[in-house]
Write a protein that holds these residues in place. Structure first.
Motif, PDB file in Angstrom:
ATOM      1  N   PRO A 125      51.255  47.592  50.468  1.00 34.36           N
ATOM      2  CA  PRO A 125      50.682  46.325  50.635  1.00 34.36           C
ATOM      3  C   PRO A 125      49.692  45.698  49.465  1.00 34.36           C
ATOM      4  O   PRO A 125      48.869  46.275  49.006  1.00 34.36           O
ATOM      5  CB  PRO A 125      49.785  46.530  51.912  1.00 34.36           C
ATOM      6  CG  PRO A 125      49.378  48.067  51.811  1.00 34.36           C
ATOM      7  CD  PRO A 125      50.782  48.474  51.148  1.00 34.36           C
ATOM      8  N   PRO A 126      49.991  44.546  49.188  1.00 30.94           N
ATOM      9  CA  PRO A 126      49.029  43.924  48.276  1.00 30.94           C
ATOM     10  C   PRO A 126      47.473  43.830  48.542  1.00 30.94           C
ATOM     11  O   PRO A 126      47.245  43.506  49.857  1.00 30.94           O
ATOM     12  CB  PRO A 126      49.566  42.580  47.875  1.00 30.94           C
ATOM     13  CG  PRO A 126      50.188  42.141  49.155  1.00 30.94           C
ATOM     14  CD  PRO A 126      50.795  43.474  49.630  1.00 30.94           C
ATOM     15  N   ARG A 127      46.567  44.050  47.816  1.00 30.24           N
ATOM     16  CA  ARG A 127      45.178  44.246  48.092  1.00 30.24           C
ATOM     17  C   ARG A 127      44.532  43.743  46.920  1.00 30.24           C
ATOM     18  O   ARG A 127      44.874  43.837  45.647  1.00 30.24           O
ATOM     19  CB  ARG A 127      44.851  45.569  48.557  1.00 30.24           C
ATOM     20  CG  ARG A 127      45.294  45.976  49.905  1.00 30.24           C
ATOM     21  CD  ARG A 127      44.298  45.238  51.109  1.00 30.24           C
ATOM     22  NE  ARG A 127      44.599  45.882  52.364  1.00 30.24           N
ATOM     23  CZ  ARG A 127      45.906  45.932  52.996  1.00 30.24           C
ATOM     24  NH1 ARG A 127      46.771  45.118  52.752  1.00 30.24           N
ATOM     25  NH2 ARG A 127      45.600  46.664  54.119  1.00 30.24           N
ATOM     26  N   MET A 128      43.167  43.052  47.163  1.00 27.80           N
ATOM     27  CA  MET A 128      42.445  42.790  46.125  1.00 27.80           C
ATOM     28  C   MET A 128      40.892  42.950  46.918  1.00 27.80           C
ATOM     29  O   MET A 128      40.456  42.218  47.573  1.00 27.80           O
ATOM     30  CB  MET A 128      42.297  41.308  45.627  1.00 27.80           C
ATOM     31  CG  MET A 128      41.452  41.010  44.568  1.00 27.80           C
ATOM     32  SD  MET A 128      41.534  41.546  43.113  1.00 27.80           S
ATOM     33  CE  MET A 128      42.837  40.546  42.154  1.00 27.80           C
ATOM     34  N   ILE A 129      40.313  44.065  46.315  1.00 25.11           N
ATOM     35  CA  ILE A 129      39.034  44.499  46.865  1.00 25.11           C
ATOM     36  C   ILE A 129      38.086  44.256  45.944  1.00 25.11           C
ATOM     37  O   ILE A 129      38.054  45.028  44.672  1.00 25.11           O
ATOM     38  CB  ILE A 129      39.152  46.041  47.653  1.00 25.11           C
ATOM     39  CG1 ILE A 129      40.306  45.966  48.602  1.00 25.11           C
ATOM     40  CG2 ILE A 129      38.108  46.305  48.147  1.00 25.11           C
ATOM     41  CD1 ILE A 129      40.033  45.328  49.765  1.00 25.11           C
ATOM     42  N   GLY A 130      36.813  43.943  46.318  1.00 23.23           N
ATOM     43  CA  GLY A 130      35.835  43.762  45.286  1.00 23.23           C
ATOM     44  C   GLY A 130      34.592  44.612  45.733  1.00 23.23           C
ATOM     45  O   GLY A 130      34.380  44.741  46.877  1.00 23.23           O
ATOM     46  N   LEU A 131      33.765  45.001  44.727  1.00 21.28           N
ATOM     47  CA  LEU A 131      32.510  45.686  45.112  1.00 21.28           C
ATOM     48  C   LEU A 131      31.622  44.715  44.505  1.00 21.28           C
ATOM     49  O   LEU A 131      31.395  44.452  43.109  1.00 21.28           O
ATOM     50  CB  LEU A 131      32.538  46.976  44.253  1.00 21.28           C
ATOM     51  CG  LEU A 131      31.018  47.820  44.213  1.00 21.28           C
ATOM     52  CD1 LEU A 131      30.961  48.054  45.658  1.00 21.28           C
ATOM     53  CD2 LEU A 131      31.008  48.833  43.391  1.00 21.28           C
ATOM     54  N   GLY A 132      30.606  44.044  45.249  1.00 17.78           N
ATOM     55  CA  GLY A 132      29.403  43.174  44.741  1.00 17.78           C
ATOM     56  C   GLY A 132      30.058  41.746  44.129  1.00 17.78           C
ATOM     57  O   GLY A 132      29.695  40.993  43.410  1.00 17.78           O
ATOM     58  N   LEU A 133      31.411  41.580  44.726  1.00 17.70           N
ATOM     59  CA  LEU A 133      31.985  40.222  44.498  1.00 17.70           C
ATOM     60  C   LEU A 133      32.735  39.783  45.870  1.00 17.70           C
ATOM     61  O   LEU A 133      33.140  40.526  46.690  1.00 17.70           O
ATOM     62  CB  LEU A 133      33.237  40.257  43.564  1.00 17.70           C
ATOM     63  CG  LEU A 133      33.025  41.075  42.116  1.00 17.70           C
ATOM     64  CD1 LEU A 133      34.411  41.395  41.525  1.00 17.70           C
ATOM     65  CD2 LEU A 133      32.210  40.153  41.447  1.00 17.70           C
ATOM     66  N   GLY A 134      32.157  38.364  45.984  1.00  9.63           N
ATOM     67  CA  GLY A 134      32.610  37.776  47.164  1.00  9.63           C
ATOM     68  C   GLY A 134      33.910  37.275  47.248  1.00  9.63           C
ATOM     69  O   GLY A 134      34.794  37.448  46.170  1.00  9.63           O
ATOM     70  N   ARG A 135      34.562  36.711  48.176  1.00 14.57           N
ATOM     71  CA  ARG A 135      35.947  36.213  48.249  1.00 14.57           C
ATOM     72  C   ARG A 135      36.112  35.000  47.065  1.00 14.57           C
ATOM     73  O   ARG A 135      37.127  35.125  46.533  1.00 14.57           O
ATOM     74  CB  ARG A 135      36.214  35.627  49.650  1.00 14.57           C
ATOM     75  CG  ARG A 135      36.251  36.707  50.559  1.00 14.57           C
ATOM     76  CD  ARG A 135      36.739  36.109  52.049  1.00 14.57           C
ATOM     77  NE  ARG A 135      36.989  36.900  53.043  1.00 14.57           N
ATOM     78  CZ  ARG A 135      38.089  37.755  53.174  1.00 14.57           C
ATOM     79  NH1 ARG A 135      39.214  37.550  52.594  1.00 14.57           N
ATOM     80  NH2 ARG A 135      38.226  38.687  54.099  1.00 14.57           N
ATOM     81  N   SER A 136      34.838  34.088  47.022  1.00 18.87           N
ATOM     82  CA  SER A 136      35.157  33.098  46.086  1.00 18.87           C
ATOM     83  C   SER A 136      35.345  33.746  44.686  1.00 18.87           C
ATOM     84  O   SER A 136      35.967  33.111  43.669  1.00 18.87           O
ATOM     85  CB  SER A 136      34.321  32.367  46.253  1.00 18.87           C
ATOM     86  OG  SER A 136      32.902  32.928  45.892  1.00 18.87           O
ATOM     87  N   ASP A 137      34.556  35.017  44.423  1.00 21.07           N
ATOM     88  CA  ASP A 137      34.473  35.593  43.047  1.00 21.07           C
ATOM     89  C   ASP A 137      35.831  36.080  42.899  1.00 21.07           C
ATOM     90  O   ASP A 137      36.281  35.996  41.636  1.00 21.07           O
ATOM     91  CB  ASP A 137      33.239  36.595  42.921  1.00 21.07           C
ATOM     92  CG  ASP A 137      31.926  35.859  43.109  1.00 21.07           C
ATOM     93  OD1 ASP A 137      31.826  34.782  42.812  1.00 21.07           O
ATOM     94  OD2 ASP A 137      30.979  36.551  43.655  1.00 21.07           O
TER      95      ASP A 137
END
Length: 496
Positions: A125-137
């Protein structure tokens, strides 16, 4: 362009400049001052310009250096042990990715980062997970062309760069991309520099996520607020940690794929839409348990404007239970077409089929032959919960005959019951998973369901979709409801 600033070295052990001092001469052997640690943070080989010490001083210094090196190794092993213990407690794919980001940030001295999960086999499954980054970032980073993104060339397998040296490639054997000073770096895509300035990071360090299998799963990037890059020791520790983390991520990907496949097959075995039948409005809600159970529902148009309504479930969970559910539901549809006016005959045929083809299983089932024009329903049940009648003047369970589940007796047969509904009344058919998920004894669960239907029936009017939604929310909203239960939930409403 502004004056170039030398990059800082980020991390848990920044380098220190050796202190300037002189040592007074002494006739007795004394331990000389320890030189500053090298950039990797552990004591190692160094040269001294002081006068050559005697043998005792050299021995003491060597022992001190060995002790410092051992202490450094023990500290690194302890850190890696703690981080991998936290990783092992991550139960889902998203939790595993978040934990990998947090641990990597601790190891390389960064505050923010992201993981772009894009397995090269194309199965997701494709994923984009951020740490200290919001969805807009994350959205702004995703707008970059893949070749310009800080992780893009890692997902492409690090193709050879164009003519001229590429400062981002520090070590091709390690397959990493380091941008130590994005505002001052030559040859960087202006769009990358613009996004970095907008999000407030000045350096990045990216590494691939891969296992022993040659296919990559994705890439991890850590972002620095100021020009910086990890030390050699930090890169080494991160590599050791990611070797373990990548294996855990690969297992979570395989599990997520298996769960998605089971869920897809199960949903395809159930009706994708409910039929339109004059005189009755239908609504259904279905929630699959964590392990995938064998509950089903069905609405089948029959000759002369009649309607077949059924709910049921086979014992067990997992793919085998789902396959058995599909066989039983298909068989029940065939028997309903042939003998739908006699629900007892339908369930008797189904029980005989089970004894011949599914001897190790049992199942509960409820089948009703409905005539919407006359608001008449003939119901037979095999070990299943009684239907609930909801209307303006009553909210009560239908008095169906108690009987054993299918497959439990040598020959199943129980009398049917005939229900006559008033105009505006709704018949609710449900699975026992709805009651079990409440976590209460069955008598209290029945009372809870009845009370929820009574309140919903008085507030939602004649909309069966609103009725089933409110009943589910009321019954399962209590803190005692087990949202991660293995029990399936089926709630089918037919409003006449």
């Amino acid at each position: 362009m502004s004056t170039h600033h030398p990059p800082k070295v980020a991390g848990i052990n920044p380098p220190a400049s050796p202190p300037e001092h002189t040592a007074p001469p002494s006739s007795s052997p004394r331990r000389s001052p320890r030189p500053a640690e090298p950039a990797h943070g552990c004591a190692g080989e160094h040269t001294a310009h002081a006068p050559v010490p005697d043998a005792t001083t050299r021995t003491v210094d060597q022992l001190a250096a060995v002790q410092d090196r051992l202490a450094c190794w023990i500290g690194d092993l302890t850190t890696l042990h703690d981080l991998t213990e936290r990783l092992a407690r991550a139960a889902t794919l998203d939790d595993t990715l978040q934990e990998t980001l947090r641990a990597g940030a601790d190891l390389v001295g960064a505050r923010r980062g992201l993981i772009a999960l894009e397995p090269t086999d194309g199965l997701g499954p494709p994923r984009m997970i951020g740490l200290g980054l919001g969805r807009s970032d994350l959205g702004q980073i995703e707008t970059l062309p893949q070749a310009s993104a800080p992780y893009g060339r890692l997902l492409d397998g690090l193709p050879a760069p164009g003519p001229g040296p590429d400062p981002a490639y520090r070590d091709r054997d390690r397959e990493e991309i380091t941008h130590s000073d994005i505002p001052e770096e030559d040859g960087l895509d202006p769009r990358h520099r613009e996004v970095a300035a907008r999000l407030g990071y000045a350096a990045s360090y990216a590494v691939p996520l891969s296992t022993a299998h040659p296919d990559r799963m994705g890439a991890a990037v850590w972002l620095y607020d100021e020009p910086a890059e990890p030390t050699e020791r930090q890169r080494h520790l991160l590599g050791l940690y990611l070797h373990c983390a990548a294996e855990h991520i690969a297992r979570q990907i395989a599990l997520a794929r298996a769960q998605a496949a089971v869920s897809t097959v199960r949903e395809e075995l159930l009706p994708s839409r409910l039929p339109r039948v004059s005189g009755v409005r239908l609504a259904v809600r279905h929630r699959t348990g964590s392990r995938g159970g064998g509950d089903w529902y069905d609405v089948l148009p029959l000759p002369e404007g009649a309607l077949g309504l059924s709910v049921g479930g086979v014992t067990g969970t997992g793919p085998s239970a789902i396959a058995a559910m599909g066989r039983l539901r298909a068989s029940l549809r065939a028997y309903a077409v042939m003998e739908g006016e006699d629900p007892v005959a339908v369930l008797s045929d189904l029980e005989l089929l089970m004894r011949l083809t599914e001897p190790a299983r049992s199942a509960t089932a409820l089948f009703g032959y409905a005539e919407p024009a006359a608001r008449r329903v003939v119901i037979a049940g095999a070990g299943h919960c009684p239907p609930l009648i909801v209307g303006p003047r009553r909210c009560e369970f239908a008095e169906t005959t108690l009987s054993a589940p299918l497959g439990m007796l040598a020959c199943w047969e129980a009398p049917s019951v005939e229900l006559t509904l008033d105009a505006g009344e709704t018949l609710l058919l449900y699975s026992d998973g709805l009651l079990r998920r409440t976590g209460e004894p069955m008598d209290r669960a029945f009372a809870r369901l009845q009370a929820a239907a009574l309140r919903a029936g008085a507030s939602v009017g004649d909309d069966p979709d609103a009725l089933v939604d409110q009943v589910l929310n009321t019954v399962l909203s209590d803190g005692r409801a087990d949202v991660d239960s293995e029990e399936d939930v089926v709630l089918l409403a037919a409003r006449f």
